[in-house]
Scaffold this active site. Structure first.
Site, PDB file in Angstrom:
ATOM      1  N   GLU A 363       0.830  -1.199   0.000  1.00  0.00           N
ATOM      2  CA  GLU A 363       0.000   0.000   0.000  1.00  0.00           C
ATOM      3  C   GLU A 363       0.866   1.250   0.000  1.00  0.00           C
ATOM      4  O   GLU A 363       1.852   1.341   0.748  1.00  0.00           O
ATOM      5  CB  GLU A 363      -0.886   0.046   1.244  1.00  0.00           C
ATOM      6  CG  GLU A 363      -1.871  -1.085   1.371  1.00  0.00           C
ATOM      7  CD  GLU A 363      -2.698  -0.991   2.652  1.00  0.00           C
ATOM      8  OE1 GLU A 363      -3.576  -1.844   2.827  1.00  0.00           O
ATOM      9  OE2 GLU A 363      -2.437  -0.073   3.468  1.00  0.00           O
ATOM     10  N   CYS A 364       0.499   2.211  -0.809  1.00  0.00           N
ATOM     11  CA  CYS A 364       1.074   3.548  -0.824  1.00  0.00           C
ATOM     12  C   CYS A 364       2.605   3.503  -0.807  1.00  0.00           C
ATOM     13  O   CYS A 364       3.223   3.208  -1.816  1.00  0.00           O
ATOM     14  CB  CYS A 364       0.526   4.365   0.340  1.00  0.00           C
ATOM     15  SG  CYS A 364       0.594   6.158   0.036  1.00  0.00           S
TER      16      CYS A 364
END
Length: 498
Positions: A363-364
């Site tokens: 994620e991210c």
């Protein structure tokens, strides 16, 4: 089920009113008094809970009604408040500010409403006197069920406080619970993703101890504790039970916000208690570059059978042995680009493992790390893991900021369907994006829709063994995702043992 939880929520009229500083100071006061305290942050914030946990030593979690609706939010409050004497919640933004900028959904008010929690309104009093009464009255009366039961004046002089307390209490009939004088040496600075990390503030523990001494004198602590003890019993479902009725779990469907026909969420009573038949070793990237975690995500993974094995993509030269999967969550890789690049052995081992079929959730910041190149905050581009072709660069403003709902793009195909973590349809997932970086290869497996808006975009690289993109996921919003990930990890383990 019902549970008695003494609790309060600290809210404010706007960001920058002193919520985080006052919350940390009050938590320190409660800890100093020997009270077993738990804290919660309203919304998808990662950093404020770090301050609560690392600096003050209190257990801290997130509560977000956009992610988990009403019943599951109450469940998480009850679960994480077990054996605690008081729960302190910190609001987000302005008290009524919610989803899409035009609703109260997922606002601090919404959390107070859902959990029936007394609210203390923090009022930045700088530059006001009598006008404070009008300001407070507006917040009290905007919603009849505001839950606002008390007020604390921030940045108020000791000389003015007695007069303002008398004026507000007599004019509005609300209890004024103290004030905070100007305390310049306790300021917490900002950064591009919010606040700096706790370990980056010199002598922070000393500052908070000093602030706690001030608050012991300037706040009416006994009245605050009395207000918390007046909170009514909290009704909540018991998701661990296998005989939990379908009716009590149907409200979980509201997590998907509009996904009322999503059949995949009908069997949540089983999915919440699902556990792997074998123990799984899951590598968890954890250091100064990867530090954004929803603790309830980690707890849910553990309850499903995962043993989380921390490792550092900066400091460790090799991955832990015998891993069955990898978790790369968000953080600040852009501040550590040179160190990440210099650890070539780790980059190579992660790339090889993922390309050889080891399941991965990224994620991210973790997604950024999987690219070929990443621009650092210093303007230089650094070599990364190279799993995802392309580069990531810094943008001058927030990119695709806020709540979204994710839907798998291939669910309407009539021919061969792409499997993401072994599933042809992972269902609707509430998620959140907050980043100043963009990628030339964001992925197209899911479509993100902005609530209350016609805006949307494609995102996330989804394969049979990987889910990687900018959106942050909250697993209680859609437990099918962590279950599907762990099922793939089990497959990987069994293949490796043959």
């Amino acid at each position: 089920m019902e549970k008695r939880i003494p609790r309060i929520l600290l809210a404010a009229g706007a960001s920058g009113s002193g919520k985080t500083l006052l919350t940390c100071g009050l938590l320190q006061v409660l800890v100093n008094r020997g009270l077993k305290t738990v804290s919660f942050k309203c919304g998808p914030d990662y950093i404020d809970p770090m301050f609560h946990t690392q600096v003050i030593g209190t257990r801290s979690r997130n509560l977000d009604t956009f992610f988990t609706g009403e019943r599951i939010t109450r469940y998480l409050l009850a679960k994480n408040s077990a054996d605690c004497q008081i729960a302190v919640m910190e609001g987000v933004m302005g008290f009524y500010d919610g989803v899409a900028g035009t609703t109260t959904q997922a606002s601090a008010y919404d959390l107070a409403r859902v959990t029936d929690t007394p609210v203390i309104l923090i009022v930045n009093s700088k530059g006001m006197s009598v006008s404070l009464a009008a300001y407070i009255k507006g917040f009290m009366e905007y919603k009849k069920d505001s839950h606002i039961k008390g007020v604390i004046f921030n940045q108020m002089s000791p000389m003015l406080y007695p007069r303002m307390k008398k004026l507000v209490e007599e004019g509005l009939g609300i209890k004024v619970l103290g004030y905070v004088p100007k305390v310049e040496d306790c300021v917490i600075e900002s950064r591009h993703l919010g606040l700096v990390l706790p370990e980056e503030i010199p002598e922070l523990k000393g500052r908070l101890l000093k602030l706690a001494e001030v608050l012991e004198t300037s706040l009416e602590i006994e009245e605050i504790l009395k207000l918390a003890n007046e909170a009514p019993e909290l009704p909540y479902p018991s998701l661990e039970k296998t005989n939990e009725s379908s009716e009590s779990l149907e409200e979980v469907s509201e997590n998907a916000r509009g996904a009322k026909e999503n059949e995949g969420l009908k069997d949540l009573s089983q999915r919440y208690i699902w556990s792997c038949k074998k123990k799984l070793q899951i590598g968890l990237a954890k250091d100064e570059a990867f530090c954004f975690f929803y603790e309830d995500n980690l707890d849910l993974l553990r309850s499903m059978g995962a043993e989380l094995v921390p490792f550092s993509p900066i400091h460790d030269k090799h991955l832990p042995e015998k891993l069955d999967g990898i978790l790369l969550y968000g953080g600040y890789p852009e501040l550590n680009g040179k160190a990440l690049e210099e650890n070539a052995s780790m980059r190579q081992e992660i790339a090889t493992a993922i390309k050889d079929g080891m399941p991965c959730l990224a994620e991210c910041g973790g997604f950024m790390y999987l690219h070929e190149k990443m621009e650092g905050m210093d303007g230089n581009f650094y070599e990364m893991a190279g799993v995802i072709p392309g580069k990531v660069w810094r943008t001058p403003r927030l990119t695709r900021f806020g709540y979204i709902t994710l839907e798998q793009n291939n669910t309407q195909m009539t021919e061969t369907k792409i499997r993401v973590l072994g599933e042809t349809d992972l269902g609707h997932s509430p998620a959140h994006e907050f980043h100043y970086f963009d990628s030339e290869n964001c992925g197209t497996t899911f479509h993100a829709s902005k609530p209350g808006s016609s805006r949307g975009w494609d995102c996330i690289h989804g394969t049979d063994t990987m889910l990687a993109g900018f959106p942050h996921l909250y697993y209680y919003a859609n437990p099918r995702i962590p279950q599907a990930f762990l099922e793939k990890c089990l497959e990987y383990q069994e293949k490796a043992q043959k």
